[in-house]
Design an enzyme around this catalytic site. Structure first.
Site, mmCIF file in Angstrom:
data_model
loop_
_atom_site.group_PDB
_atom_site.id
_atom_site.type_symbol
_atom_site.label_atom_id
_atom_site.label_comp_id
_atom_site.label_asym_id
_atom_site.label_seq_id
_atom_site.Cartn_x
_atom_site.Cartn_y
_atom_site.Cartn_z
ATOM 1 N N HIS A 199 0.843 -1.199 0.000
ATOM 2 C CA HIS A 199 0.000 0.000 0.000
ATOM 3 C C HIS A 199 0.875 1.245 0.000
ATOM 4 C CE1 HIS A 199 -2.816 3.086 1.311
ATOM 5 N NE2 HIS A 199 -2.108 3.271 2.399
ATOM 6 N N ASP B 241 7.867 22.993 -24.893
ATOM 7 C CA ASP B 241 7.828 21.608 -24.426
ATOM 8 C C ASP B 241 8.835 21.488 -23.304
ATOM 9 O OD1 ASP B 241 7.788 18.690 -24.215
ATOM 10 O OD2 ASP B 241 6.929 18.689 -26.222
ATOM 11 N N TRP C 132 7.387 -0.479 4.056
ATOM 12 C CA TRP C 132 7.980 0.185 2.875
ATOM 13 C C TRP C 132 9.383 0.676 3.167
ATOM 14 C CZ3 TRP C 132 9.144 5.454 1.485
ATOM 15 C CH2 TRP C 132 9.005 6.367 2.535
ATOM 16 N N SER D 205 13.891 6.556 -13.063
ATOM 17 C CA SER D 205 12.796 7.300 -13.672
ATOM 18 C C SER D 205 12.620 8.660 -12.998
ATOM 19 C CB SER D 205 11.512 6.469 -13.561
ATOM 20 O OG SER D 205 10.396 7.270 -13.804
ATOM 21 N N SER D 206 12.635 8.670 -11.657
ATOM 22 C CA SER D 206 12.466 9.937 -10.936
ATOM 23 C C SER D 206 13.610 10.901 -11.213
ATOM 24 C CB SER D 206 12.438 9.694 -9.424
ATOM 25 O OG SER D 206 11.260 9.073 -9.060
ATOM 26 N N HIS E 223 13.294 11.204 4.642
ATOM 27 C CA HIS E 223 12.671 12.439 5.077
ATOM 28 C C HIS E 223 12.512 13.446 3.933
ATOM 29 C CE1 HIS E 223 10.576 14.745 7.888
ATOM 30 N NE2 HIS E 223 11.161 15.800 7.369
ATOM 31 N N GLU F 154 12.187 12.652 0.978
ATOM 32 C CA GLU F 154 11.190 12.011 0.115
ATOM 33 C C GLU F 154 9.763 12.437 0.492
ATOM 34 O OE1 GLU F 154 11.002 10.162 -2.524
ATOM 35 O OE2 GLU F 154 8.924 9.496 -2.342
ATOM 36 N N TYR G 140 8.972 15.171 1.684
ATOM 37 C CA TYR G 140 8.815 16.563 1.236
ATOM 38 C C TYR G 140 8.667 16.640 -0.271
ATOM 39 C CZ TYR G 140 9.632 18.148 5.955
ATOM 40 O OH TYR G 140 9.514 18.383 7.290
ATOM 41 N N SER H 23 -0.669 27.414 -3.457
ATOM 42 C CA SER H 23 -0.323 28.830 -3.621
ATOM 43 C C SER H 23 -0.754 29.366 -4.978
ATOM 44 C CB SER H 23 1.194 29.033 -3.474
ATOM 45 O OG SER H 23 1.634 28.468 -2.275
ATOM 46 N N HIS I 285 14.838 11.917 13.432
ATOM 47 C CA HIS I 285 13.621 11.997 14.244
ATOM 48 C C HIS I 285 12.677 10.829 13.929
ATOM 49 C CE1 HIS I 285 11.752 14.817 11.016
ATOM 50 N NE2 HIS I 285 11.338 13.600 10.806
ATOM 51 N N HIS I 286 13.009 10.059 12.884
ATOM 52 C CA HIS I 286 12.263 8.823 12.642
ATOM 53 C C HIS I 286 12.812 7.684 13.496
ATOM 54 C CE1 HIS I 286 10.213 10.382 8.997
ATOM 55 N NE2 HIS I 286 11.307 11.113 8.890
ATOM 56 N N THR J 100 7.097 26.315 7.878
ATOM 57 C CA THR J 100 5.788 25.750 7.560
ATOM 58 C C THR J 100 4.691 26.662 8.076
ATOM 59 O OG1 THR J 100 6.836 23.604 7.861
ATOM 60 C CG2 THR J 100 4.458 23.617 7.592
ATOM 61 N N LYS K 251 4.130 29.559 5.828
ATOM 62 C CA LYS K 251 3.301 29.231 4.663
ATOM 63 C C LYS K 251 1.815 29.272 5.010
ATOM 64 C CE LYS K 251 6.170 26.757 1.525
ATOM 65 N NZ LYS K 251 5.599 27.435 0.377
ATOM 66 N N ARG L 127 1.384 0.339 15.393
ATOM 67 C CA ARG L 127 1.026 0.277 13.984
ATOM 68 C C ARG L 127 1.432 -1.083 13.421
ATOM 69 N NH1 ARG L 127 5.728 3.919 11.080
ATOM 70 N NH2 ARG L 127 4.564 3.404 9.210
#
Lengths: 538, 386
Positions: free
Chosen positions: A78, A107, A143, A170-171, A254, A256, A258, A269, A303-304, A329, A332, A451
């Site tokens: 998932h 283009d 994941w 690809s990315s 991390h 990622e 973002y 915006s 922090h993870h 943040t 924003k 979890r």
């Protein structure tokens, strides 16, 4: 003005290829954008079906439908499908469609690579999906692929690793293309500080992608050699360290997350000023805030990992650094609020989704701040509290903004108006059910539910049932979105939209100066007038 | 059905803002039973209220604007679009608030980290999917697994209503017992994959990592039973390795320690005597259910591609010594059970697998025959750690 732009492109006679070949060999940024968006939508439903398997099993205590191992595979797949198959490709699709027209380019800078990066995405997605049918099952270690557990994966492990490589390449190609386009293809007068924020946020995102995807590829390659070539990067018995993997992974992981939120900020915006009929408040500070968030994302990864047993100095540093993220943040959120303030607001579907985004993303931000407090995270970590947190920052944030973007630009792309009544119904169903789905998960986590468990103690039963009900309402509501999109492509309400679509939109960004639907080729000659409404100019 | 009705009753209660008095709808973090857990609770509440306050302020402004500054009310858009002064203000105010949060958080963090001068030490080892406890000062050592009633009920399609099982999934066969008001240092490690030891009432969790030692400490104020779970995904039975801690006042704890020592003596004398084959098989059935069935399945059919079947397996139906060596030392994902089982359990489970689950080899293994092999394997284990 519009007479200058309309019709100047078609003379070259370069229409799309006929038939199916058009979609395979295309190098047109709009075609490739469509391919990305269709893929993302398909994967959104695949990943969503997996989420519903999870929520069905968690509807009541006891195991009713699936074995624990398959449950873990669903949790893992998932996440992979939603991150790499749905959210990221959707934003790349929007980038393909919108960045060239927003900066007045004909283009993308590298159209053939654009085609290649799309088909490598498909190869990667097929490869990761194929693991579902393998002996030993799909990856089931989460994941994050933490060793040593991930090394217990059956035949699927090398396929998962190579799929990550393909998705990463690809990315990276997509990111290089976006940077090359923004740096080289801007129309005369389109200086960096005049670019729409969607372009800005995507440019910063592209740099993040180039920096992090190789790190992830390296980490999973080390897993591969640990499993098959007797290396011991992550095996203490051979002098390695399982926690090293976590450091490498989150140095990727991390930024990622973002990658999935910065373009979201950019789209919000872009949409909010249109419907507030007011320039964006604090354009410059928005750019700086985005860049600050991107920078901070590289220095907060542990922090993870507050509970892995870091030295106390490490815990304190990562706590302070993480708390800092709240500042840009916050800027924003305040800027979006100030943009609405004293505006002349209307509430079409894109605006509704944006407002829900600002409110619900802020709530996800609050729980993020709570988890930044390391001692408190000793309780929150790996519970449903964090599940609630990151789903608040992804579903009613990234996903809602993707919905907003679709409603906002689909009339531009197709020339047809979507059904506003159905779209509003879709919004209210989604906005209410997403909270029924995720809000109770805060309570579950605080009450002590870990979890990634397929079954739970009976005191967690009630909130789980409510959460599952919300999940099914949310999931099935998205079929309405699919219906609205298909209906719009096939003619919509029958009302043909103007070039501008939204009132005074042409003042905000270049795409609204072009005819609707957007011609196959646009800006073969660059625009002469750059909109500066978003800067407060005229 | 009744549950669903209750649920809707509760939802409608909440809808009118009455909330719910039912204990099952727990909303907030528990305060826990240690000073640290209470400090963490206070931190949690402080930050929660700050967030609520900021949320009300920001969303208040936003919804005011949404209501009053709408086109349908004829509001004309103002055209202001920046103000450096405002930007600076709303950068500085959050910074000050963050510093206010960081100070108490730092204090609690330092307190959590202070494991020195403990009264006793307990080593906790995470296994797939059980916990091993070693009292380093008292020579007490045992494994703690999910209790049998929960284990039966949690099987797919078991037909047992979890609500009828006391402490479903939060009960173990042998709980960890600790004295109250003593500073207890925990040392954490793992035997196979990552796990995380978490009892919410103690206020923290700590990952257990193979090859590394982590530390944490607690000091429980009041006697009681405190329950928790593994918090780090550790494979298919991650959700089924609970933790139960019983805190006792010192006299009760001393009594418990004595009981453990007596039990250990009895166990070693049991291993010395001759066991009949039927005795071994019936004992082996329980040992199999607690240690083997989670992978090789209750019927011995295993899981194709991941866990081999024992029914008809060449190892189980072949030479006795081959099976003993495999179970003793492990192989790949198969853990080395020589470190986990005592002689009686080891001999009985081997005998069981050879004479049940569809196998009928006919031989039996005596506990006395494996005693020395087990002692060696457990010594080796300690040498490795040294």
């Amino acid at each position: 003005m519009s007479a200058v732009i309309a019709g100047h492109d078609e003379q070259h006679g370069h229409g799309p290829e006929k038939g199916i070949l058009r979609w395979i060999v295309t190098t047109n940024h709009k075609d490739i954008g469509t391919l990305y968006l269709v893929t993302a939508l398909a994967m959104f439903f695949v990943g969503g079906a997996m989420a519903l398997v999870i929520r069905a099993e968690l509807f009541e205590p006891g195991l009713q439908f699936v074995e624990p191992q398959f449950f873990n595979s669903m949790v893992t797949m998932h996440a992979l499908v939603m991150v790499f198959g749905a959210v990221m490709p959707a934003f790349v699709g929007l980038a393909n469609w919108m960045i060239p027209v927003m900066i007045g380019a004909p283009d993308m800078a590298l159209p053939r690579m654009n085609n290649m990066s799309f088909w490598m995405l498909i190869a990667g997605l097929l490869m990761i999906s194929s693991t579902l049918f393998m002996e030993g099952g799909a990856p089931a270690a989460g994941w994050t692929f933490y060793p040593p557990l991930v090394l217990q994966t059956g035949n699927a492990l090398p396929f998962a690793v190579f799929a990550v490589h393909l998705l990463g390449i690809s990315s990276i190609m997509g990111a290089i293309n976006i940077i090359a386009t923004i740096f080289n293809m801007r129309a005369p007068g389109m200086t960096l500080m005049k670019m729409p924020l969607f372009v800005w946020t995507w440019m910063i995102t592209a740099f993040l992608l180039i920096a992090i995807m190789p790190v992830f590829a390296g980490a999973v390659t080390m897993l591969l050699t640990d499993r098959f070539f007797d290396t011991s990067f992550f095996d203490a018995a051979g002098g390695g360290d399982p926690v090293l993997y976590q450091h490498i992974f989150w140095f990727f992981g991390h930024p990622e997350v973002y990658v999935m939120i910065l373009p979201t900020f950019g789209i919000a915006s872009t949409i909010i000023p249109t419907f507030a009929r007011k320039p964006l408040f604090g354009y410059t500070s928005m750019v700086y805030a985005t860049a600050s968030i991107a920078f901070l994302s590289f220095i907060v990864w542990s922090h993870h990992m507050f509970t892995v047993g870091m030295p106390v100095a490490g815990e304190l540093y990562f706590m302070y650094a993480t708390m800092l993220i709240a500042i840009p943040t916050g800027v924003k959120v305040f800027n979006w609020t100030a943009t609405m303030w004293k505006g002349s607001m209307t509430f079409e579907a894109p605006m509704l989704f944006c407002i829900a985004f600002v409110v619900l993303f802020t709530m996800g931000g609050f729980t993020g701040l709570m988890m930044a407090i390391a001692p408190a995270d000793f309780q929150y970590h790996d519970t449903y509290f964090i599940v609630a947190h990151f789903h608040y920052t992804l579903v009613p944030a990234s996903i809602f903004i993707l919905m907003a973007a679709t409603y906002y630009w689909l009339p531009k792309w197709t020339g047809n108006m979507y059904d506003e009544r159905l779209a509003k119904l879709h919004f209210w169903l989604s906005a209410v059910s997403v909270n029924i789905l995720f809000f109770p998960q805060h309570f579950l986590g605080l009450a002590g539910m870990p979890r990634r468990i397929p079954d739970y103690a009976v005191q967690f039963a009630d909130w789980n049932m409510i959460s599952s009900i919300g999940a099914f309402i949310f999931g099935f509501s998205q079929l309405l979105f699919l219906y609205i999109v298909i209906k719009t492509i096939r003619g919509g309400t029958g009302e043909k939209v103007t070039a501008e679509v939204w009132e005074d939109a042409r003042k905000h960004s270049l795409e609204w100066t072009l005819p609707s639907p957007l011609p196959y080729h646009t800006f073969s000659t660059p625009p002469t007038k750059i909109p500066t409404e978003h800067l407060g100019g005229h | 059905m009744k549950r669903t009705t209750q649920l809707f009753a509760c939802l409608s209660l909440m809808a009118v803002g009455l909330g719910t008095a039912q204990a099952e709808y727990a909303l907030n973090l528990m305060k826990g039973v240690t000073k640290v857990s209470n400090d963490i609770y206070d931190l949690h509440m402080l930050i929660l209220w700050i967030c609520v306050f900021i949320g009300i302020a920001v969303f208040g402004v936003m919804f005011y604007s949404i209501y009053f500054h709408r086109k349908s009310r004829g509001h004309k858009a103002a055209q202001f679009h920046e103000s450096t002064k405002v930007e600076i203000i709303w950068t500085i105010i959050p910074t000050v608030i963050l510093i206010g949060m960081a100070i108490p958080a730092t204090k609690t963090m330092l307190e959590l980290d202070d494991t020195v001068e403990a009264d006793m030490s307990i080593k906790v080892t995470g296994w797939q999917w059980k916990w091993e406890y070693e009292y380093l000062d008292d020579d007490i050592h045992f494994f703690s697994t999910l209790d049998e009633a929960s284990n039966k009920a949690r099987q797919l399609g078991s037909g047992i209503d979890p609500a009828t099982v006391p402490h479903y999934l939060l009960n173990v066969d042998k709980p960890l017992v600790i004295p109250t008001r003593k500073k207890i240092r925990f040392l954490f490690t793992a035997a196979d994959v990552l796990h995380s030891w978490w009892v919410p009432d103690l206020g923290w969790k700590k990952d257990t990592i193979p090859g590394f030692i982590n530390e944490a400490w607690t000091s429980v104020e009041k006697p009681g039973t405190y329950r928790g779970q593994c918090a780090e995904l550790c494979g298919k039975d991650h959700g089924f390795m609970p933790i139960v801690v019983i805190a006792m006042d010192q006299p009760d704890y001393d009594k418990w320690v004595q009981e453990q020592k007596v039990a250990a003596e009895a166990e070693s004398s049991a291993a010395g005597r001759e066991w009949s084959k039927d005795e071994l098989i019936s004992k082996g059935e329980t040992v199999y259910a607690n240690n083997c069935a989670s992978c090789h399945m209750a019927d011995g059919e295993g899981m194709p591609g991941t866990f081999p079947a024992l029914a008809g397996s060449p190892v189980v139906t072949g030479e006795l010594d081959n099976e003993v060596q495999l179970v003793l030392n492990g192989k790949g994902m198969m853990p080395a059970f020589g470190q986990m089982l005592n002689a009686v359990d080891f001999a009985s489970v081997i005998t069981y697998t050879r004479n049940a689950l569809g196998n009928n080899v006919g031989d039996a293994l005596q506990p006395s025959a494996v005693q020395s092999a087990l002692a060696n394997s457990q010594d080796d284990d300690e040498d490795d750690e040294g």
